[in-house]
Motif scaffolding. Structure first.
Motif, PDB file in Angstrom:
ATOM      1  N   PHE A 188       0.830  -1.200   0.000  1.00 14.43           N
ATOM      2  CA  PHE A 188       0.000   0.000   0.000  1.00 14.43           C
ATOM      3  C   PHE A 188       0.867   1.254   0.000  1.00 14.43           C
ATOM      4  N   GLU A 189       1.991   1.211   0.732  1.00 11.92           N
ATOM      5  CA  GLU A 189       2.901   2.349   0.761  1.00 11.92           C
ATOM      6  C   GLU A 189       3.543   2.566  -0.599  1.00 11.92           C
ATOM      7  N   ARG A 190       3.803   1.486  -1.320  1.00 12.22           N
ATOM      8  CA  ARG A 190       4.368   1.624  -2.665  1.00 12.22           C
ATOM      9  C   ARG A 190       3.383   2.360  -3.578  1.00 12.22           C
ATOM     10  N   VAL A 191       2.113   1.984  -3.471  1.00 14.58           N
ATOM     11  CA  VAL A 191       1.088   2.653  -4.275  1.00 14.58           C
ATOM     12  C   VAL A 191       1.029   4.138  -3.912  1.00 14.58           C
ATOM     13  N   LEU A 192       1.053   4.446  -2.627  1.00 12.37           N
ATOM     14  CA  LEU A 192       1.004   5.830  -2.166  1.00 12.37           C
ATOM     15  C   LEU A 192       2.189   6.625  -2.687  1.00 12.37           C
ATOM     16  N   LEU A 193       3.373   6.009  -2.689  1.00 12.88           N
ATOM     17  CA  LEU A 193       4.562   6.697  -3.202  1.00 12.88           C
ATOM     18  C   LEU A 193       4.428   6.982  -4.692  1.00 12.88           C
ATOM     19  N   ASP A 194       3.863   6.030  -5.439  1.00  8.94           N
ATOM     20  CA  ASP A 194       3.655   6.250  -6.871  1.00  8.94           C
ATOM     21  C   ASP A 194       2.694   7.412  -7.105  1.00  8.94           C
ATOM     22  N   VAL A 195       1.622   7.443  -6.327  1.00 12.39           N
ATOM     23  CA  VAL A 195       0.639   8.522  -6.461  1.00 12.39           C
ATOM     24  C   VAL A 195       1.266   9.867  -6.108  1.00 12.39           C
ATOM     25  N   ARG A 196       2.030   9.895  -5.042  1.00 11.40           N
ATOM     26  CA  ARG A 196       2.680  11.141  -4.645  1.00 11.40           C
ATOM     27  C   ARG A 196       3.675  11.617  -5.695  1.00 11.40           C
ATOM     28  N   TYR A 197       4.387  10.661  -6.290  1.00 13.69           N
ATOM     29  CA  TYR A 197       5.362  11.052  -7.304  1.00 13.69           C
ATOM     30  C   TYR A 197       4.675  11.718  -8.495  1.00 13.69           C
ATOM     31  N   VAL A 198       3.653  11.079  -9.030  1.00 17.68           N
ATOM     32  CA  VAL A 198       2.983  11.620 -10.207  1.00 17.68           C
ATOM     33  C   VAL A 198       2.348  12.968  -9.889  1.00 17.68           C
ATOM     34  N   SER A 199       1.859  13.128  -8.672  1.00 22.62           N
ATOM     35  CA  SER A 199       1.153  14.357  -8.319  1.00 22.62           C
ATOM     36  C   SER A 199       2.081  15.542  -8.090  1.00 22.62           C
ATOM     37  N   SER A 200       3.371  15.271  -7.870  1.00 22.77           N
ATOM     38  CA  SER A 200       4.271  16.378  -7.518  1.00 22.77           C
ATOM     39  C   SER A 200       5.584  16.350  -8.293  1.00 22.77           C
ATOM     40  N   ARG A 201       5.620  15.643  -9.409  1.00 18.31           N
ATOM     41  CA  ARG A 201       6.884  15.495 -10.132  1.00 18.31           C
ATOM     42  C   ARG A 201       7.341  16.793 -10.782  1.00 18.31           C
ATOM     43  N   THR A 202       8.616  17.058 -10.640  1.00 17.76           N
ATOM     44  CA  THR A 202       9.272  18.168 -11.310  1.00 17.76           C
ATOM     45  C   THR A 202      10.650  17.665 -11.750  1.00 17.76           C
ATOM     46  N   THR A 203      11.291  18.406 -12.633  1.00 14.24           N
ATOM     47  CA  THR A 203      12.622  18.013 -13.088  1.00 14.24           C
ATOM     48  C   THR A 203      13.604  17.994 -11.942  1.00 14.24           C
ATOM     49  N   TRP A 204      13.515  18.977 -11.053  1.00 14.65           N
ATOM     50  CA  TRP A 204      14.444  19.048  -9.929  1.00 14.65           C
ATOM     51  C   TRP A 204      14.232  17.878  -8.968  1.00 14.65           C
ATOM     52  N   ARG A 205      12.993  17.482  -8.755  1.00 17.48           N
ATOM     53  CA  ARG A 205      12.732  16.337  -7.880  1.00 17.48           C
ATOM     54  C   ARG A 205      13.236  15.050  -8.507  1.00 17.48           C
ATOM     55  N   ASP A 206      13.117  14.950  -9.837  1.00 20.23           N
ATOM     56  CA  ASP A 206      13.663  13.777 -10.524  1.00 20.23           C
ATOM     57  C   ASP A 206      15.169  13.702 -10.338  1.00 20.23           C
ATOM     58  N   LEU A 207      15.858  14.839 -10.481  1.00 21.17           N
ATOM     59  CA  LEU A 207      17.311  14.860 -10.303  1.00 21.17           C
ATOM     60  C   LEU A 207      17.693  14.503  -8.871  1.00 21.17           C
ATOM     61  N   ARG A 208      16.893  14.969  -7.920  1.00 23.05           N
ATOM     62  CA  ARG A 208      17.160  14.653  -6.507  1.00 23.05           C
ATOM     63  C   ARG A 208      17.008  13.149  -6.269  1.00 23.05           C
ATOM     64  N   ILE A 209      15.980  12.540  -6.867  1.00 22.50           N
ATOM     65  CA  ILE A 209      15.774  11.100  -6.712  1.00 22.50           C
ATOM     66  C   ILE A 209      16.936  10.326  -7.317  1.00 22.50           C
ATOM     67  N   ILE A 210      17.430  10.777  -8.476  1.00 25.05           N
ATOM     68  CA  ILE A 210      18.570  10.114  -9.115  1.00 25.05           C
ATOM     69  C   ILE A 210      19.786  10.155  -8.199  1.00 25.05           C
ATOM     70  N   VAL A 211      20.060  11.318  -7.603  1.00 21.33           N
ATOM     71  CA  VAL A 211      21.199  11.466  -6.696  1.00 21.33           C
ATOM     72  C   VAL A 211      21.042  10.561  -5.478  1.00 21.33           C
ATOM     73  N   LEU A 212      19.836  10.519  -4.897  1.00 19.07           N
ATOM     74  CA  LEU A 212      19.604   9.709  -3.699  1.00 19.07           C
ATOM     75  C   LEU A 212      19.574   8.209  -3.999  1.00 19.07           C
ATOM     76  N   THR A 213      19.386   7.864  -5.281  1.00 24.39           N
ATOM     77  CA  THR A 213      19.370   6.444  -5.650  1.00 24.39           C
ATOM     78  C   THR A 213      20.738   5.808  -5.458  1.00 24.39           C
ATOM     79  N   VAL A 214      21.801   6.578  -5.682  1.00 24.86           N
ATOM     80  CA  VAL A 214      23.167   6.040  -5.609  1.00 24.86           C
ATOM     81  C   VAL A 214      23.467   5.443  -4.225  1.00 24.86           C
ATOM     82  N   PRO A 215      23.312   6.187  -3.122  1.00 26.94           N
ATOM     83  CA  PRO A 215      23.576   5.575  -1.810  1.00 26.94           C
ATOM     84  C   PRO A 215      22.596   4.462  -1.477  1.00 26.94           C
TER      85      PRO A 215
END
Length: 224
Positions: A188-215
């Motif tokens: 259920f949390e995975r679904v919520l995260l997907d919904v939150r992502y689509v509802s608030s996605r921006t280029t800067w947030r995408d770049l932040r997610i890419i950076v945080l993916t590494v660690p």
């Protein structure tokens, strides 16, 4: 479709999201650049991984699994094969004879100790190397670098009315689920995260997610 950022599970199809086309165009351009550079950089690793799979377990190097993408269209999501060749038959047998495994699969669509995973496959999964072929999916426009988890057809019903929201964007190699615990969080949390992502996605947030993916990948958090 409008998504209330304070309540991402409430949608209003009558409202419009400004700048959606421009944002999608920029996102696609970044996907192409990043995927092309990454494919060139990881080419030697692709070769080594393919040889290792061939030497340790008979069968194909790649595994293509049908997932749901942009607009609800089905596509073949590529991975380095991490399971035995007859994985689907073994899964059916496990679920029919192990009630605890059947319960876990029904809740999470995953098994904590999956006997279908090969020894090398376990390493590929924990290091996330098995997902490298998805860079090709990104390059041809079936996936994005960042997006919701790519789900299978049977998971669509679990999204309920929010499945339409999922279909608004391409699924991603990484996303909020990747940096938030992956398999360690409830479905259920995975679904919520997907919904939150689509509802608030921006280029800067995408770049932040890419950076945080590494660690997150280096720590192998929630990978299995």
């Amino acid at each position: 479709m409008y998504i209330d950022p304070k309540n991402p599970f409430r949608t209003d199809t009558a409202a419009k999201t400004p700048g959606l086309l421009a944002r999608a165009t920029l996102s696609r351009a970044l996907d192409i650049v990043i995927a092309a550079l990454a494919l060139a950089f990881f080419l030697p690793l692709f070769a080594v991984t393919a040889i290792a799979i061939k030497l340790t377990d008979p069968g194909p190097v790649l595994f293509g699994h049908r997932r749901i993408g942009l607009g609800g269209k089905s596509f073949r999501c590529w991975k380095f094969r991490s399971m035995v060749v007859d994985a689907e038959a073994r899964l059916a047998n496990i679920l029919a004879n192990d009630p605890e495994a059947a319960r876990e699969w029904a809740e999470q669509q995953k098994l904590t100790d999956d006997p279908r995973v090969t020894r090398l496959g376990n390493f590929l999964r924990r290091s996330s190397l098995d997902e490298l072929p998805q860079l090709w999916n990104v390059l041809v426009g079936e996936m994005s670098i960042v997006g919701p988890r790519p789900i299978v057809e049977t998971e669509a019903a679990r999204y309920g009315p929010h499945f339409a929201l999922y279909c608004l964007v391409r699924p991603g190699i990484t996303g909020l689920w990747q940096i938030s615990g992956r398999s360690d969080i409830h479905y259920f949390e995975r679904v919520l995260l997907d919904v939150r992502y689509v509802s608030s996605r921006t280029t800067w947030r995408d770049l932040r997610i890419i950076v945080l993916t590494v660690p997150s990948v280096l720590a192998a958090r929630g990978s299995r």
